[in-house]
Write an enzyme that holds these catalytic residues in place. Sequence first.
Site, PDB file in Angstrom:
ATOM      1  N   GLU A 120      38.622  50.837  39.726  1.00 37.04           N
ATOM      2  CA  GLU A 120      38.688  49.383  39.713  1.00 37.04           C
ATOM      3  C   GLU A 120      39.987  48.996  39.330  1.00 37.04           C
ATOM      4  O   GLU A 120      40.041  48.948  37.962  1.00 37.04           O
ATOM      5  CB  GLU A 120      37.406  48.871  39.257  1.00 37.04           C
ATOM      6  N   ASP A 142      42.460  47.228  33.240  1.00 38.52           N
ATOM      7  CA  ASP A 142      42.909  45.904  33.349  1.00 38.52           C
ATOM      8  C   ASP A 142      43.804  46.188  32.012  1.00 38.52           C
ATOM      9  O   ASP A 142      43.659  47.112  31.156  1.00 38.52           O
ATOM     10  CB  ASP A 142      41.942  44.988  33.152  1.00 38.52           C
ATOM     11  N   ASP A 159      45.836  39.124  41.097  1.00 36.51           N
ATOM     12  CA  ASP A 159      46.740  37.928  41.111  1.00 36.51           C
ATOM     13  C   ASP A 159      47.464  38.126  42.526  1.00 36.51           C
ATOM     14  O   ASP A 159      47.911  38.796  42.837  1.00 36.51           O
ATOM     15  CB  ASP A 159      47.661  37.836  39.860  1.00 36.51           C
ATOM     16  N   LYS A 174      54.627  33.565  45.241  1.00 36.00           N
ATOM     17  CA  LYS A 174      56.161  33.315  45.588  1.00 36.00           C
ATOM     18  C   LYS A 174      56.893  34.467  46.065  1.00 36.00           C
ATOM     19  O   LYS A 174      56.345  35.524  45.477  1.00 36.00           O
ATOM     20  CB  LYS A 174      56.919  32.870  44.268  1.00 36.00           C
ATOM     21  N   ASP A 224      40.134  36.514  47.468  1.00 35.41           N
ATOM     22  CA  ASP A 224      39.877  35.083  48.143  1.00 35.41           C
ATOM     23  C   ASP A 224      41.228  34.492  48.797  1.00 35.41           C
ATOM     24  O   ASP A 224      41.227  33.854  49.609  1.00 35.41           O
ATOM     25  CB  ASP A 224      39.486  34.212  47.037  1.00 35.41           C
TER      26      ASP A 224
HETATM   27  C1  LIG Z   1      42.310  37.247  38.863  1.00 35.27           C
HETATM   28  S1  LIG Z   1      41.869  38.475  37.573  1.00 35.27           S
HETATM   29  C2  LIG Z   1      40.502  39.121  38.435  1.00 35.27           C
HETATM   30  C3  LIG Z   1      39.715  39.919  37.443  1.00 35.27           C
HETATM   31  C4  LIG Z   1      38.522  40.611  38.163  1.00 35.27           C
HETATM   32  N1  LIG Z   1      38.760  41.566  39.017  1.00 35.27           N
HETATM   33  C5  LIG Z   1      37.679  39.567  38.727  1.00 35.27           C
HETATM   34  O1  LIG Z   1      37.486  39.342  40.068  1.00 35.27           O
HETATM   35  O2  LIG Z   1      36.802  38.823  38.260  1.00 35.27           O
HETATM   36  C6  LIG Z   1      43.110  39.613  37.741  1.00 35.27           C
HETATM   37  C7  LIG Z   1      43.148  40.770  36.589  1.00 35.27           C
HETATM   38  O3  LIG Z   1      44.197  41.422  36.919  1.00 35.27           O
HETATM   39  C8  LIG Z   1      44.837  41.983  35.813  1.00 35.27           C
HETATM   40  N2  LIG Z   1      46.177  42.239  35.809  1.00 35.27           N
HETATM   41  C9  LIG Z   1      47.006  41.742  36.641  1.00 35.27           C
HETATM   42  N3  LIG Z   1      48.146  42.399  36.601  1.00 35.27           N
HETATM   43  C10 LIG Z   1      47.849  43.652  36.063  1.00 35.27           C
HETATM   44  C11 LIG Z   1      48.623  44.791  35.767  1.00 35.27           C
HETATM   45  N4  LIG Z   1      49.802  44.804  36.137  1.00 35.27           N
HETATM   46  N5  LIG Z   1      48.063  45.857  35.060  1.00 35.27           N
HETATM   47  C12 LIG Z   1      46.868  45.836  34.637  1.00 35.27           C
HETATM   48  N6  LIG Z   1      46.021  44.682  34.873  1.00 35.27           N
HETATM   49  C13 LIG Z   1      46.603  43.404  35.506  1.00 35.27           C
HETATM   50  C14 LIG Z   1      44.463  40.513  34.662  1.00 35.27           C
HETATM   51  O4  LIG Z   1      44.576  40.877  33.290  1.00 35.27           O
HETATM   52  C15 LIG Z   1      43.323  40.052  35.424  1.00 35.27           C
HETATM   53  O5  LIG Z   1      42.096  40.304  34.499  1.00 35.27           O
END
Ligand SMILES: C[S@@+](CC[C@H](N)C(=O)[O-])C[C@H]1O[C@@H](n2cnc3c(N)ncnc32)[C@H](O)[C@@H]1O
Length: 242
Positions: free
Chosen positions: A71, A96, A145, A149, A181
């Site tokens: 995941e 993560d 995320d 942009k 979303d």
């Molecule tokens: C919007 S959150 C979603 C978290 C979870 N999947 C949820 O739906 O509740 C995005 C997650 O991606 C992680 N993340 C973003 N870019 C990352 C990267 N390059 N490597 C590891 N984790 C990353 C962030 O730390 C964050 O916890």
Amino acid sequence: MELTIPFIICQFMGGRKNKKKKIAAVDTFPNVFQNPDFQDPHLYSSEGQQLDVKGKWNELIFKNNQPITLELACGKGEYTVNLAKKYPERNFIGIDFRGPRIFTGAKIALDEQLTNVAFARMKIENITNFFATEEVAEIWITFPDPFPKDKHEKHRLTFPKFLERYKQILKKDAILQLKTDDIDLFRYTKSVIESEKLNLVYYKEDIYATPLDFEVLEIKTFYEKQFLAQGKSINYLQFKFA
Ligand SMILES: C[S@@+](CC[C@H](N)C(=O)[O-])C[C@H]1O[C@@H](n2cnc3c(N)ncnc32)[C@H](O)[C@@H]1O
């Protein structure tokens, strides 16, 4: 409740303290493997042992020969933990780079003695340092995320460069799944799948508008619950390289 400046500062300080506590706890969790220095191609166990897990997750960590699901951007790891409970015949690794988020899923897995769950604190950019060719059977990307942009396109977890990395570690017929979303990221991903000539297996916008086609979509992540409370719709697709 009145949002006074002292109240906001207290909340902020409380939040920081809590984060520190979670980071300290995660450091002691035997089911979390960390890459604290993103330049260093090794993971470290809670005992500080340097691990050479690439190609050996099953041998060294799970001690079985089950297929491995990742995941990506797992946050609190709802998919990792809930899929692991549902499919004890598979192994699950939540990835993560934020320790305090991983804390939640890793703690549940420890408390519930889920032996088919691990978490890796690492940057997804470095995933090929830690997984070997065809070591992974399936990938979920949950609410990444969106990086809306254009100039940040290369950070989207479905940007072609990321897909190349996933291809290197996935088995030939493996399925990748995206739940988000963000409709722009969702449609962008579809356009990347098409331009890269990959195989779009399933595509649905606003999955909760009609009965779910897959039971596992009932699992809801922390972010997903927030987005649903804001009235946003949720989208889901599957694709393959083959
Ligand atoms: C919007 S959150 C979603 C978290 C979870 N999947 C949820 O739906 O509740 C995005 C997650 O991606 C992680 N993340 C973003 N870019 C990352 C990267 N390059 N490597 C590891 N984790 C990353 C962030 O730390 C964050 O916890």
